[in-house]
Write a protein that holds these residues in place. Structure first.
Motif, PDB file in Angstrom:
ATOM      1  N   UNK A   1       0.824  -1.214   0.000  1.00  0.00           N
ATOM      2  CA  UNK A   1       0.000   0.000   0.000  1.00  0.00           C
ATOM      3  C   UNK A   1       0.859   1.265   0.000  1.00  0.00           C
ATOM      4  N   UNK A   2       2.139   1.110   0.352  1.00  0.00           N
ATOM      5  CA  UNK A   2       3.032   2.270   0.403  1.00  0.00           C
ATOM      6  C   UNK A   2       3.860   2.426  -0.872  1.00  0.00           C
ATOM      7  N   UNK A   3       3.646   1.515  -1.842  1.00  0.00           N
ATOM      8  CA  UNK A   3       4.479   1.529  -3.044  1.00  0.00           C
ATOM      9  C   UNK A   3       4.502   2.890  -3.726  1.00  0.00           C
ATOM     10  N   UNK A   4       3.324   3.536  -3.773  1.00  0.00           N
ATOM     11  CA  UNK A   4       3.252   4.823  -4.478  1.00  0.00           C
ATOM     12  C   UNK A   4       3.234   6.007  -3.523  1.00  0.00           C
ATOM     13  N   UNK A   5       3.596   5.765  -2.294  1.00  0.00           N
ATOM     14  CA  UNK A   5       3.625   6.865  -1.322  1.00  0.00           C
ATOM     15  C   UNK A   5       5.025   7.481  -1.297  1.00  0.00           C
ATOM     16  N   UNK A   6       5.096   8.781  -1.494  1.00  0.00           N
ATOM     17  CA  UNK A   6       6.416   9.404  -1.679  1.00  0.00           C
ATOM     18  C   UNK A   6       6.998  10.062  -0.436  1.00  0.00           C
TER      19      UNK A   6
ATOM     20  N   UNK B   1       3.979   8.477   6.264  1.00  0.00           N
ATOM     21  CA  UNK B   1       3.265   7.214   6.182  1.00  0.00           C
ATOM     22  C   UNK B   1       3.685   6.334   7.350  1.00  0.00           C
ATOM     23  N   UNK B   2       2.719   5.675   7.975  1.00  0.00           N
ATOM     24  CA  UNK B   2       3.047   4.798   9.105  1.00  0.00           C
ATOM     25  C   UNK B   2       2.450   3.413   8.864  1.00  0.00           C
ATOM     26  N   UNK B   3       3.301   2.410   8.976  1.00  0.00           N
ATOM     27  CA  UNK B   3       2.826   1.030   8.946  1.00  0.00           C
ATOM     28  C   UNK B   3       3.057   0.436  10.331  1.00  0.00           C
ATOM     29  N   UNK B   4       1.985   0.086  11.017  1.00  0.00           N
ATOM     30  CA  UNK B   4       2.090  -0.478  12.359  1.00  0.00           C
ATOM     31  C   UNK B   4       1.882  -1.989  12.279  1.00  0.00           C
ATOM     32  N   UNK B   5       2.893  -2.750  12.756  1.00  0.00           N
ATOM     33  CA  UNK B   5       2.777  -4.198  12.677  1.00  0.00           C
ATOM     34  C   UNK B   5       3.359  -4.822  13.951  1.00  0.00           C
ATOM     35  N   UNK B   6       2.567  -5.624  14.682  1.00  0.00           N
ATOM     36  CA  UNK B   6       1.149  -5.762  14.470  1.00  0.00           C
ATOM     37  C   UNK B   6       0.405  -5.531  15.785  1.00  0.00           C
ATOM     38  N   UNK B   7      -0.865  -5.352  15.635  1.00  0.00           N
ATOM     39  CA  UNK B   7      -1.713  -5.016  16.772  1.00  0.00           C
ATOM     40  C   UNK B   7      -1.752  -6.140  17.815  1.00  0.00           C
TER      41      UNK B   7
ATOM     42  N   UNK C   1      -1.616  12.353  12.840  1.00  0.00           N
ATOM     43  CA  UNK C   1      -0.276  12.847  12.502  1.00  0.00           C
ATOM     44  C   UNK C   1       0.267  12.285  11.189  1.00  0.00           C
ATOM     45  N   UNK C   2      -0.510  11.467  10.488  1.00  0.00           N
ATOM     46  CA  UNK C   2       0.023  10.843   9.269  1.00  0.00           C
ATOM     47  C   UNK C   2      -0.914  11.043   8.083  1.00  0.00           C
ATOM     48  N   UNK C   3      -0.370  10.888   6.891  1.00  0.00           N
ATOM     49  CA  UNK C   3      -1.201  10.938   5.676  1.00  0.00           C
ATOM     50  C   UNK C   3      -1.729   9.553   5.331  1.00  0.00           C
ATOM     51  N   UNK C   4      -0.904   8.583   5.586  1.00  0.00           N
ATOM     52  CA  UNK C   4      -1.286   7.215   5.260  1.00  0.00           C
ATOM     53  C   UNK C   4      -0.917   6.333   6.454  1.00  0.00           C
ATOM     54  N   UNK C   5      -1.902   5.693   7.030  1.00  0.00           N
ATOM     55  CA  UNK C   5      -1.691   4.911   8.243  1.00  0.00           C
ATOM     56  C   UNK C   5      -2.269   3.515   8.008  1.00  0.00           C
TER      57      UNK C   5
ATOM     58  N   UNK D   1      -3.026   5.355  -4.142  1.00  0.00           N
ATOM     59  CA  UNK D   1      -1.834   4.675  -3.645  1.00  0.00           C
ATOM     60  C   UNK D   1      -1.698   3.286  -4.252  1.00  0.00           C
ATOM     61  N   UNK D   2      -2.525   3.013  -5.236  1.00  0.00           N
ATOM     62  CA  UNK D   2      -2.343   1.774  -5.983  1.00  0.00           C
ATOM     63  C   UNK D   2      -3.119   0.587  -5.460  1.00  0.00           C
TER      64      UNK D   2
END
Lengths: 191, 129
Positions: free
Chosen positions: A20-25, A75-81, A112-116, A178-179
Motif C-alpha cells: 500500500x506504500x508503493x506509491x507513497x512518496x 506514512x506509518x505502517x504499524x505491525x502488528x496489533x 499525525x500521518x497521511x497514510x496509516x 496509492x495503488x
C-alpha cells in the motif's frame, strides 16, 4: 487515509500492507511491535526486515505506548496489533483498559500521518475455548479490530494471499491513488 | 488449478462435487491418500491434513506443492482455513499452521479460481468459475 489489514497466519497480510506504500512518496515509518525476546521472534523479525528491505521504511521499535511516537506528515505502517496488545497486557505495567490506551495511540498516529496502515490478526475464528486470560486477550483484540475498522477508510482481509477489501469509503477512497485497486484488480501481480 | 477453501464443516466438498460434477471416487482424502496419487487425481479434499502428513513423513510441503503445480495443474484442491486464532503453544502446531498458510498462498497464486465458502455461501475471491 487509514487502512486495517487483517487475516490469519502466513496469509500474506504483511506484504499486502507494505504494498500500500508503493506509491507513497513521503517519509515512511514502520512501527515494529514484536518483542525480540526469543529465537522464534528474532527469526520472524529477520524475515520481516528482509521483506521490507529497499522499500524505504525507517523502523521504530515500540513494544508498548505507541502514543509516545512523535512523527508528522508521513506514512506509518504499524505491525502488528496482536503483539502490541499482548505487550500492553503482559508487560507488567498496571493499565486499566488496554483497548482505551491503544486507541489513544491510534488516534494520535492517525491525525499525525497521511497514510496509516495497521496490520492485525484474526484470532476469533478458531472455535477453540481458551483459559480466561486468553479469552480476555481475544475479546480485547476483537474490540480493537472493530474500533479501528470503523475509523478506517478501508479494511482488508487477506486469505491465502488474496486481499478481500471492504469498508465505508473504499470505492472513492484516496487510497485508490496509492495503488490499492491495482493490487485488488490483479492479485497475481503481487504474487 | 481450482482452490476451494473455508472453515471446517462449511460444505466445501459438497460444493466442489456439485460445481465440478465430481464422483465420490474422484475425490481423494488428504487424510489418508497415497502421496503419489495426488499427482494424477482430479480432486483432493482435506489438503491441510495432507500437509500435516507430509510434515510427519519429513517431506517438505512447499516442495510438494510446487510439484503438484508442475505435474497436475488441473487439480481441484479443497483445504480448511486454519490460520486464524491464537498462536498455538506447541512449536509443531505453529509450524503446521504456518506451512498450511504458505502452501495456501502458493496454491491460490497458481489457481485460475479460488472459491471461499463462508457461512455456507460460496464466494469467488479470485478468477471465475
Amino acid at each position: 487515509m487509514m487502512a486495517l489489514v487483517t487475516g490469519g497466519s502466513k496469509c500474506g497480510k504483511s506484504s499486502f500492507a507494505e504494498s500500500l506504500f508503493d506509491n507513497y512518496n513521503g517519509a515512511k515509518f514502520y512501527v515494529a511491535t514484536m518483542l525480540p525476546n526469543d529465537p522464534e521472534s528474532l527469526k520472524q523479525i529477520e524475515i520481516h526486515r528482509k521483506n521490507r528491505m529497499g522499500k524505504g521504511f525507517e523502523t521504530i521499535e515500540k513494544f508498548t505506548d505507541i502514543d509516545e511516537i512523535n512523527v508528522r506528515r508521513c506514512g506509518i505502517l504499524l505491525e502488528c496489533l496482536g503483539n502490541l496488545l499482548a505487550n500492553e497486557i503482559f508487560s507488567g505495567n498496571k493499565i486499566n483498559d488496554p483497548v482505551d490506551k491503544i486507541m489513544r495511540g491510534i488516534d494520535k498516529l492517525k491525525s499525525n500521518s497521511d497514510l496509516f496502515v495497521i496490520v492485525s490478526n484474526d484470532v476469533a475464528r478458531d472455535g477453540i475455548l481458551y483459559d480466561d486470560t486468553t479469552e480476555k486477550y481475544i475479546r480485547y483484540l476483537v474490540d480493537l479490530n472493530s474500533k479501528i475498522a470503523k475509523l478506517s477508510d478501508i479494511f482488508v482481509e487477506c486469505v491465502y494471499g488474496i486481499p478481500i477489501i471492504g469498508g465505508k469509503n473504499f470505492e472513492n477512497s484516496e487510497l485508490a491513488g496509492f495503488g490499492i485497486f491495482d493490487v485488488f484488480a490483479n492479485p497475481d501481480a503481487k504474487g | 488449478m481450482i482452490f476451494v477453501i473455508g472453515g471446517v464443516f462449511e460444505g466445501k466438498k459438497q460444493f466442489a462435487e456439485k460445481q465440478f460434477s465430481l464422483l465420490d471416487d474422484e475425490i481423494l482424502d488428504g487424510e489418508k491418500c497415497d502421496f503419489e496419487a495426488v499427482f494424477s487425481a482430479k480432486c483432493v479434499n482435506n489438503c491441510h491434513n495432507l500437509i500435516k502428513r507430509l510434515i510427519n513423513n519429513k517431506i517438505d510441503p512447499i516442495e510438494f506443492t510446487r510439484e503438484i503445480i508442475l505435474r497436475n495443474s488441473g487439480l481441484i484442491l479443497i483445504m480448511d482455513e486454519i490460520g486464524c486464532g491464537i498462536i498455538p503453544i506447541e512449536r509443531d502446531d505453529r509450524e503446521y499452521r504456518e506451512l498450511v498458510g504458505k502452501c495456501g498462498c502458493i496454491i491460490a497464486e497458481k489457481s485460475e479460481a479460488v472459491i471461499r465458502i463462508f457461512c455456507g455461501i460460496p464466494n469467488v475471491i479470485k478468477g471465475e468459475i
